[in-house]
Design a protein around this motif. Sequence first.
Motif, mmCIF file in Angstrom:
data_model
loop_
_atom_site.group_PDB
_atom_site.id
_atom_site.type_symbol
_atom_site.label_atom_id
_atom_site.label_comp_id
_atom_site.label_asym_id
_atom_site.label_seq_id
_atom_site.Cartn_x
_atom_site.Cartn_y
_atom_site.Cartn_z
ATOM 1 N N MET A 42 0.821 -1.202 0.000
ATOM 2 C CA MET A 42 0.000 0.000 0.000
ATOM 3 C C MET A 42 0.861 1.261 0.000
ATOM 4 S SD MET A 42 -2.996 -1.353 2.562
ATOM 5 C CE MET A 42 -3.908 0.165 2.581
ATOM 6 N N VAL A 85 -5.257 4.395 -0.544
ATOM 7 C CA VAL A 85 -5.337 3.118 -1.274
ATOM 8 C C VAL A 85 -5.988 2.000 -0.467
ATOM 9 C CG1 VAL A 85 -3.373 3.651 -2.749
ATOM 10 C CG2 VAL A 85 -2.999 2.407 -0.614
ATOM 11 N N HIS A 86 -6.333 2.282 0.781
ATOM 12 C CA HIS A 86 -6.967 1.261 1.630
ATOM 13 C C HIS A 86 -8.357 0.965 1.101
ATOM 14 C CE1 HIS A 86 -8.289 -0.816 5.268
ATOM 15 N NE2 HIS A 86 -7.015 -0.946 5.538
ATOM 16 N N GLU A 132 2.384 -2.311 4.655
ATOM 17 C CA GLU A 132 1.219 -3.119 4.284
ATOM 18 C C GLU A 132 1.533 -3.913 3.013
ATOM 19 O OE1 GLU A 132 -1.449 -3.514 6.230
ATOM 20 O OE2 GLU A 132 -0.645 -2.081 7.680
#
Length: 146
Positions: free
Chosen positions: A6, A29-30, A66
């Motif tokens: 991420m 971007v989550h 992430e």
Amino acid sequence: MINPAMYSSPLGSFLDESTDSIVGKLTAVHTQNLRNVATQAWISEIEILKGALKGVDTEGAYIFLEFYIPRIGRRADVVIIIKGLIFVVEFKVGAKSFFAEDVRQSHGYALDLKNFHKGSHDKLIVPMLLATHSEEINDKLFLDIR
């Protein structure tokens, strides 16, 4: 090609970038509903990493936050590549210690990278597990590779 994380950056750029900017990029971007707990965890992790990695030779070093683990679709909190070593860092934010299942999780991420991530097959992978409220957290985490 899909980005494996991420957030990804050369380590030197990560150290110079503001924590707010990094969290903003992670948030953008989550794909799930974010809770304040998640963003606060990222802030803690980023601040600890910046302190621990200060002074590390950043030439050719890279950091991923992430990072998607192949095969099982989970994400490691952090993957750092320094001097050919791959560190897979799992944070337990707010914890003073960790449990056997946390150790298995951290080792599992390293094994999955070794076995299912083509670029990691022939690399030395170092799993790390950090309880953020442990008295042992300090700026010496990466001392041996400086």
